[in-house]
Design a protein around this motif. Sequence first.
Motif, PDB file in Angstrom:
ATOM      1  N   THR A 194      36.224-106.347   2.499  1.00 56.41           N
ATOM      2  CA  THR A 194      36.129-106.767   3.858  1.00 56.41           C
ATOM      3  C   THR A 194      35.014-105.134   4.181  1.00 56.41           C
ATOM      4  N   HIS A 195      35.535-104.297   3.535  1.00 57.47           N
ATOM      5  CA  HIS A 195      34.734-103.533   4.156  1.00 57.47           C
ATOM      6  C   HIS A 195      33.691-101.731   3.502  1.00 57.47           C
ATOM      7  N   PRO A 196      32.430-102.225   4.322  1.00 58.44           N
ATOM      8  CA  PRO A 196      31.635-101.675   2.637  1.00 58.44           C
ATOM      9  C   PRO A 196      32.118-100.207   2.704  1.00 58.44           C
ATOM     10  N   CYS A 197      31.549 -99.543   1.182  1.00 57.50           N
ATOM     11  CA  CYS A 197      31.825 -98.696   0.947  1.00 57.50           C
ATOM     12  C   CYS A 197      30.086 -97.973   1.253  1.00 57.50           C
ATOM     13  N   THR A 198      30.450 -96.982   1.995  1.00 56.55           N
ATOM     14  CA  THR A 198      29.407 -95.977   2.384  1.00 56.55           C
ATOM     15  C   THR A 198      28.830 -94.884   1.127  1.00 56.55           C
ATOM     16  N   CYS A 199      29.565 -95.019   0.294  1.00 55.61           N
ATOM     17  CA  CYS A 199      28.613 -93.797  -1.061  1.00 55.61           C
ATOM     18  C   CYS A 199      27.898 -94.518  -0.939  1.00 55.61           C
ATOM     19  N   MET A 200      27.511 -93.378  -1.996  1.00 55.65           N
ATOM     20  CA  MET A 200      25.862 -93.474  -2.976  1.00 55.65           C
ATOM     21  C   MET A 200      26.754 -94.011  -4.616  1.00 55.65           C
ATOM     22  N   PRO A 201      26.019 -94.232  -5.650  1.00 62.76           N
ATOM     23  CA  PRO A 201      25.916 -94.812  -6.215  1.00 62.76           C
ATOM     24  C   PRO A 201      26.797 -93.966  -7.194  1.00 62.76           C
ATOM     25  N   ALA A 202      25.729 -92.705  -7.125  1.00 62.49           N
ATOM     26  CA  ALA A 202      25.967 -91.218  -7.847  1.00 62.49           C
ATOM     27  C   ALA A 202      26.725 -90.166  -7.071  1.00 62.49           C
ATOM     28  N   ASP A 203      27.849 -90.727  -5.900  1.00 61.40           N
ATOM     29  CA  ASP A 203      28.960 -89.621  -5.559  1.00 61.40           C
ATOM     30  C   ASP A 203      29.789 -90.650  -6.123  1.00 61.40           C
ATOM     31  N   ILE A 204      29.743 -91.753  -5.845  1.00 54.36           N
ATOM     32  CA  ILE A 204      31.119 -92.522  -6.364  1.00 54.36           C
ATOM     33  C   ILE A 204      31.684 -92.084  -8.264  1.00 54.36           C
ATOM     34  N   LYS A 205      30.851 -91.769  -8.782  1.00 56.00           N
ATOM     35  CA  LYS A 205      30.643 -91.732 -10.402  1.00 56.00           C
ATOM     36  C   LYS A 205      31.445 -90.603 -10.126  1.00 56.00           C
ATOM     37  N   LYS A 206      30.508 -89.316  -9.231  1.00 53.04           N
ATOM     38  CA  LYS A 206      30.936 -87.802  -8.853  1.00 53.04           C
ATOM     39  C   LYS A 206      32.503 -87.628  -9.268  1.00 53.04           C
ATOM     40  N   TYR A 207      33.405 -88.516  -7.783  1.00 54.76           N
ATOM     41  CA  TYR A 207      34.112 -88.631  -7.067  1.00 54.76           C
ATOM     42  C   TYR A 207      34.987 -88.741  -8.871  1.00 54.76           C
ATOM     43  N   LEU A 208      35.060 -89.303  -9.025  1.00 60.92           N
ATOM     44  CA  LEU A 208      36.488 -90.571 -10.297  1.00 60.92           C
ATOM     45  C   LEU A 208      36.063 -90.088 -11.123  1.00 60.92           C
ATOM     46  N   ALA A 209      34.735 -88.515 -11.467  1.00 64.36           N
ATOM     47  CA  ALA A 209      34.545 -87.930 -12.725  1.00 64.36           C
ATOM     48  C   ALA A 209      35.831 -86.470 -12.519  1.00 64.36           C
ATOM     49  N   LYS A 210      35.923 -86.899 -11.236  1.00 65.61           N
ATOM     50  CA  LYS A 210      37.054 -84.995 -10.943  1.00 65.61           C
ATOM     51  C   LYS A 210      38.148 -85.068 -11.936  1.00 65.61           C
ATOM     52  N   ILE A 211      38.876 -86.436 -11.936  1.00 64.32           N
ATOM     53  CA  ILE A 211      39.786 -86.993 -13.145  1.00 64.32           C
ATOM     54  C   ILE A 211      39.064 -87.412 -14.650  1.00 64.32           C
ATOM     55  N   SER A 212      39.632 -86.379 -15.377  1.00 68.80           N
ATOM     56  CA  SER A 212      38.702 -86.430 -17.073  1.00 68.80           C
ATOM     57  C   SER A 212      39.205 -87.965 -17.603  1.00 68.80           C
ATOM     58  N   GLY A 213      39.013 -88.271 -18.658  1.00 68.95           N
ATOM     59  CA  GLY A 213      39.868 -89.061 -19.670  1.00 68.95           C
ATOM     60  C   GLY A 213      40.483 -89.108 -20.035  1.00 68.95           C
ATOM     61  N   PRO A 214      40.857 -88.051 -20.464  1.00 74.40           N
ATOM     62  CA  PRO A 214      42.531 -87.775 -21.164  1.00 74.40           C
ATOM     63  C   PRO A 214      43.619 -87.416 -20.289  1.00 74.40           C
ATOM     64  N   LEU A 215      43.419 -87.197 -18.753  1.00 69.50           N
ATOM     65  CA  LEU A 215      44.266 -87.364 -18.040  1.00 69.50           C
ATOM     66  C   LEU A 215      44.915 -88.535 -17.662  1.00 69.50           C
ATOM     67  N   ILE A 216      43.583 -89.654 -17.425  1.00 69.62           N
ATOM     68  CA  ILE A 216      43.847 -90.596 -17.798  1.00 69.62           C
ATOM     69  C   ILE A 216      44.366 -91.627 -18.674  1.00 69.62           C
ATOM     70  N   ASP A 217      44.414 -90.840 -19.702  1.00 69.11           N
ATOM     71  CA  ASP A 217      44.974 -91.608 -20.695  1.00 69.11           C
ATOM     72  C   ASP A 217      46.148 -91.301 -20.787  1.00 69.11           C
ATOM     73  N   ARG A 218      47.318 -90.162 -20.483  1.00 70.48           N
ATOM     74  CA  ARG A 218      48.495 -90.209 -20.149  1.00 70.48           C
ATOM     75  C   ARG A 218      48.956 -90.406 -19.092  1.00 70.48           C
ATOM     76  N   ILE A 219      48.807 -91.178 -18.779  1.00 75.01           N
ATOM     77  CA  ILE A 219      49.324 -91.865 -17.352  1.00 75.01           C
ATOM     78  C   ILE A 219      49.558 -93.334 -18.062  1.00 75.01           C
ATOM     79  N   ASP A 220      50.808 -93.883 -18.075  1.00 79.13           N
ATOM     80  CA  ASP A 220      50.830 -95.422 -18.611  1.00 79.13           C
ATOM     81  C   ASP A 220      50.918 -96.427 -18.175  1.00 79.13           C
TER      82      ASP A 220
END
Length: 516
Positions: free
Chosen positions: A362-388
């Motif tokens: 219901t609440h619209p996101c005000t971020c640009m797609p590139a900003d969302i990608k940049k924000y999520l990229a702060k968490i690396s794949g190898p770290l996410i892979d270690r979270i069960d």
Amino acid sequence: MLSIVYSAGLSGIDGFLVTVECTTNDKMPQFEIVGLADTAVKEAKDRVLSAIDNSGFALPEVSLTINLAPADRKKQGSGFDLAILIAILKATSVLPDELDLGGCCFVGELSLSGEVRPVNGVLCMCLAAKNHGMRDIFVPRANAGEASVVDGINVYGVDSVYELYEHFTNKRRLEPLTFDRSRFSEGVYDFKYDFADVKGQQRVKRALEIAAAGGHNILLIGPPGTGKSMLAKRLPSILPEMTFDEAVETTKIHSISGLLPEGVSLITRRPFRSPHHTMSAPSLVGGGANPQPGEISLAHNGVLFLDELPEFAKNVTESLRQPLEDRRVTITRASGRITYPCSFMLVAAMNPCKCGYFGHPTHPCTCMPADIKKYLAKISGPLIDRIDIQVEVTSLTYDELSVPGAGEPSAKIRERVNAARQFAAERFKRVNMPDLEPIHRNADMESRHLALFCRPDAGASELLRGAYERLGLSARGYDRLLRVARTIADLDGSAEIGEQHVAEAIQLRSLDRKYW
């Protein structure tokens, strides 16, 4: 004249015995301390001489040489003061020559008045003294409680130098302190936060229950105000009670860090550490000129909660990768290497984007797609892979929020968690594995354990195959998926891993495909 007494030093969380040798010579009065002593130890000469003088003892005009052995091992801190003073009193015959101090260990800092002040790491030093055959240890009164936890050695709390002199001259004997183990579990489950206060969020509660039962790492992701931090703070209320050995190891880490609360002999509640996102990497993993434990070690046998995970510096979150696998961290400095244990549950919480409303119904996101990608990229794949476990925390509906009455209390959830842990413990005991370290939770299982304990049935194997190929899991991800499935089966009291267990484990690990 030569006298020999014993003290103890610290190397990481391990203590080591130090032999304090004192010799006197009829030369020009001087005072030398040798044996690879740091500045705090060398300054002991002024504290010791002043304490002797203000305690009413008169020393002859002699040259004093103190050697701290082993001489090739660095001695740090002020805990050697008391041993140095006793060695001097014995060498100058202030204490009786026939007095046998061979089985005694002395630890404590001295004030100029002769008062014995507390030091850090007394529990570690007491364990070292016991392991080297000492029968008595004399420590500051404020440290006597934590030292008394150690069985097999008499612990004496000392307030002043003169009090110790009266003990050895039989004028007024000190009484050893004993630890009352019957009070070990007192107040362990008196928690401020309880799951009964949480409205809705049944799926997240279930994920946290699974995480607690197996000791798994978990990521909570969702918009602001959905209760991510509130749920994480209630996780300790459903964790199993610590064993005595776990409590001792946790107390050792807090003792050397100077974080043991006043009047507390033993930490009996699992730690919950929640550092701010402005922290540095050494603050997290440990460091300093004389390496001290970081937040991951202070969370040993407990929970490390990282709120707003992407706000932490990238080098901070990346420094978690190796400790999450090894469950210990080694800090290397020019002065040597120190290893600290860090077996903790990582609980992380984050928003899906900078504004927090990406994917909100219901609440619209005000971020640009590139900003969302940049924000999520702060968490690396190898770290996410270690979270069960990765679970989405959604906003509550009005009906969920307005339901009267309390939810399921932590005590009920904890009963199921304890039953699952006991089920796993019985399974681990049934198989003789002398070449493997003992394990107490499913998250600690290695590949060899997985081959023994995580054998899915035919239907579950087929489901696993499909998930592995469809989700593109790594070998690590596959192992972690099996561990979570094993925990879900334990909660059901099932010896075999079935389709339903694997299916739920897959659901709890597929969120990264949505966001990453």
